[in-house]
Design a protein around this motif. Structure first.
Motif, PDB file in Angstrom:
ATOM      1  N   UNK A 298       0.870  -1.169   0.000  1.00  0.00           N
ATOM      2  CA  UNK A 298       0.000   0.000   0.000  1.00  0.00           C
ATOM      3  C   UNK A 298       0.911   1.224   0.000  1.00  0.00           C
ATOM      4  N   UNK A 299       1.101   1.794  -1.168  1.00  0.00           N
ATOM      5  CA  UNK A 299       1.991   2.936  -1.337  1.00  0.00           C
ATOM      6  C   UNK A 299       1.297   4.193  -0.814  1.00  0.00           C
ATOM      7  N   UNK A 300       1.991   4.938   0.065  1.00  0.00           N
ATOM      8  CA  UNK A 300       1.363   6.108   0.701  1.00  0.00           C
ATOM      9  C   UNK A 300       1.675   7.414  -0.032  1.00  0.00           C
ATOM     10  N   UNK A 301       2.152   7.320  -1.253  1.00  0.00           N
ATOM     11  CA  UNK A 301       2.566   8.504  -1.990  1.00  0.00           C
ATOM     12  C   UNK A 301       1.496   9.561  -2.185  1.00  0.00           C
ATOM     13  N   UNK A 302       0.217   9.151  -2.169  1.00  0.00           N
ATOM     14  CA  UNK A 302      -0.862  10.136  -2.344  1.00  0.00           C
ATOM     15  C   UNK A 302      -1.535  10.497  -1.022  1.00  0.00           C
ATOM     16  N   UNK A 303      -0.942  10.065   0.076  1.00  0.00           N
ATOM     17  CA  UNK A 303      -1.526  10.342   1.397  1.00  0.00           C
ATOM     18  C   UNK A 303      -0.749  11.434   2.126  1.00  0.00           C
ATOM     19  N   UNK A 304      -0.242  12.397   1.375  1.00  0.00           N
ATOM     20  CA  UNK A 304       0.542  13.468   1.964  1.00  0.00           C
ATOM     21  C   UNK A 304      -0.241  14.751   2.107  1.00  0.00           C
ATOM     22  N   UNK A 305       0.378  15.724   2.765  1.00  0.00           N
ATOM     23  CA  UNK A 305      -0.234  17.038   2.910  1.00  0.00           C
ATOM     24  C   UNK A 305      -0.071  17.580   4.317  1.00  0.00           C
ATOM     25  N   UNK A 306      -0.133  18.888   4.427  1.00  0.00           N
ATOM     26  CA  UNK A 306      -0.048  19.592   5.706  1.00  0.00           C
ATOM     27  C   UNK A 306      -1.329  20.390   5.900  1.00  0.00           C
ATOM     28  N   UNK A 307      -2.025  20.149   6.984  1.00  0.00           N
ATOM     29  CA  UNK A 307      -3.244  20.895   7.262  1.00  0.00           C
ATOM     30  C   UNK A 307      -3.378  21.078   8.774  1.00  0.00           C
ATOM     31  N   UNK A 308      -4.339  21.870   9.157  1.00  0.00           N
ATOM     32  CA  UNK A 308      -4.535  22.180  10.581  1.00  0.00           C
ATOM     33  C   UNK A 308      -3.242  22.647  11.235  1.00  0.00           C
ATOM     34  N   UNK A 309      -2.470  23.439  10.498  1.00  0.00           N
ATOM     35  CA  UNK A 309      -1.251  24.010  11.076  1.00  0.00           C
ATOM     36  C   UNK A 309      -1.640  25.181  11.972  1.00  0.00           C
ATOM     37  N   UNK A 310      -1.322  25.055  13.241  1.00  0.00           N
ATOM     38  CA  UNK A 310      -1.651  26.090  14.213  1.00  0.00           C
ATOM     39  C   UNK A 310      -0.338  26.640  14.779  1.00  0.00           C
ATOM     40  N   UNK A 311       0.263  27.601  14.094  1.00  0.00           N
ATOM     41  CA  UNK A 311       1.580  28.106  14.510  1.00  0.00           C
ATOM     42  C   UNK A 311       1.626  28.579  15.952  1.00  0.00           C
ATOM     43  N   UNK A 312       0.572  29.235  16.410  1.00  0.00           N
ATOM     44  CA  UNK A 312       0.589  29.751  17.781  1.00  0.00           C
ATOM     45  C   UNK A 312       0.582  28.631  18.816  1.00  0.00           C
ATOM     46  N   UNK A 313       0.080  27.452  18.417  1.00  0.00           N
ATOM     47  CA  UNK A 313       0.027  26.311  19.321  1.00  0.00           C
ATOM     48  C   UNK A 313       1.154  25.324  19.064  1.00  0.00           C
TER      49      UNK A 313
END
Length: 393
Positions: free
Chosen positions: A92-107
């Protein structure tokens, strides 16, 4: 239905499996295995590249129903670490399961897809003045692969192992059910999907203080001195390569100890200067890392050992390894926390490797230390005692 990689038509019993995988992930993202799709030297049967959690769930459910052994693959840089599995049918190749979200810099927090390359993640975080305090030596490592194998680099000295940077993970278990946990390692099986990560501010300045060494005892003494200076190092690494033929002079020893200092510019300069004065002649300050920094001393053709022991006993373990191997053995890793990697030739007989490892283990037993083989060429891996994935934590 013909195979998707130009190979001959599939046997009738395999054709429905490929069709089902293609229905889940899309016809362009499911195929029969190629020569590069191996685990422990054996080619798998199928490769699929799902893009969503639901697709992973459906994929593992199909695998469970049809009795297929499935395994996740990120970049594949560590797919042969640990005990070779009895057999793998589906990658099960995870190459399409990437990304950055819900980035909360202050936290100082972010959620990422585990197929995300660590380097790409660090580049994105740096734009906001932050980082994930990990530096896995595998250059192509994904977040999922790093977490699944607990792969840590020099920064483990100050920040601990990758699991310490994780607030929680989401994964799909082998039966195709979505799960969440705040633990990683031996507490889950299946395919990692997401990770909530604890972040750190990006340091304003970095300096490496390096000093040449030639013996494990020198390493011990220099690390002791460096830590005694209370300069708050982020990493303390050692490199003891095999001496070149003919030997070297005292003025040209074969190895080095290097200390990474991070923080505010003025503080880093002051601490680096203080450390250089303490370590004495030969110590130098650099704004870039040594060429060997954060790199494994082994390749896929070698037998890779990991030694973990209290700092004060690390030199005894290295001497024991040299004695057992009958000569100098390349050593590299985190001398500041007593975890290093060593290299044995990949053409040694399995019983010879086992004898060397057993000899080192007998020395470490009384010192609460461990020595384990973490990877080896497939032919050797099936004949020697290799650490299981759970032992890497």
């Amino acid at each position: 239905m013909p195979a998707t990689n130009g190979s001959p038509p599939l046997p009738p019993r395999r054709e429905p499996v490929l069709r089902a995988l293609a229905d889940i992930s899309g016809p362009d993202f499911a195929r029969t295995a190629r020569s590069v799709d191996t685990v422990a030297g054996r080619r798998v049967s199928f490769v699929t590249v799902p893009a969503t959690a639901r697709q992973v769930e459906d994929t593992l459910r199909i695998a469970a129903e049809r009795g297929l052994a499935a395994m996740a693959r990120g970049s594949g840089s560590k797919i042969d670490w640990g005990t070779p599995p009895a057999g793998v049918d589906l990658l099960v190749d995870t190459g399409r399961l990437g990304g950055l979200w819900n980035h909360r810099p202050s936290e100082l927090s972010a959620e990422v897809g585990t197929g995300t390359p660590v380097r790409a993640l660090q580049a994105a975080l740096a734009l906001r003045g932050q980082r994930l305090a990990v530096d896995p030596p595998s250059r192509a490592a994904t977040v999922g692969g790093m977490l699944a194998t607990n792969e840590s680099g020099p920064l483990r000295h100050k920040y601990g192992q990758p699991a310490a940077q994780v607030a929680g993970v989401g994964y799909v278990d082998p039966e195709g059910r979505r799960r969440d946990t705040d633990l990683v390692g031996d507490d889950f099986e299946g395919v990692l999907l997401t990770a909530v990560l604890r972040l750190e501010p990006l340091p304003a300045a970095r300096r490496w203080v390096s000093i040449p060494v030639s013996t494990p005892l020198q390493v011990h003494n220099l690390v002791d001195e460096a830590l005694a200076q209370q300069v708050d190092p982020s990493a303390v690494e050692v490199d003891l390569p095999t001496p070149m033929p003919g030997g070297r002079t005292v003025e040209q020893p074969p190895g080095a100890v290097a200390v990474l200092l991070e923080g505010g510019a003025q503080s880093v300069v002051e601490r680096a200067g203080r450390l250089v004065r303490s370590l004495g002649a030969g110590a130098e300050i650099a704004e870039i890392a040594p060429t060997w920094w954060g790199r494994y001393p082994f390749t896929a053709k070698d037998v890779a050992l990991r030694i973990s022991v209290k700092i004060e006993d690390l030199h005894a373990a290295v001497y024991a390894l040299r004695d057992a191997a009958g000569g100098a053995v390349p050593i590299r890793g985190s001398a500041g926390v007593g975890t290093v990697h060593a290299v044995l030739p990949g053409d040694l007989a399995p019983d010879r490797i086992a004898a060397i490892v057993d000899s080192v283990r007998s020395v470490l037993m009384a010192r609460s230390g461990r020595a384990m083989v973490i990877s080896a060429p497939p032919a050797i891996a099936r004949e020697v005692d290799i650490a299981g994935r759970r032992e890497l934590f």
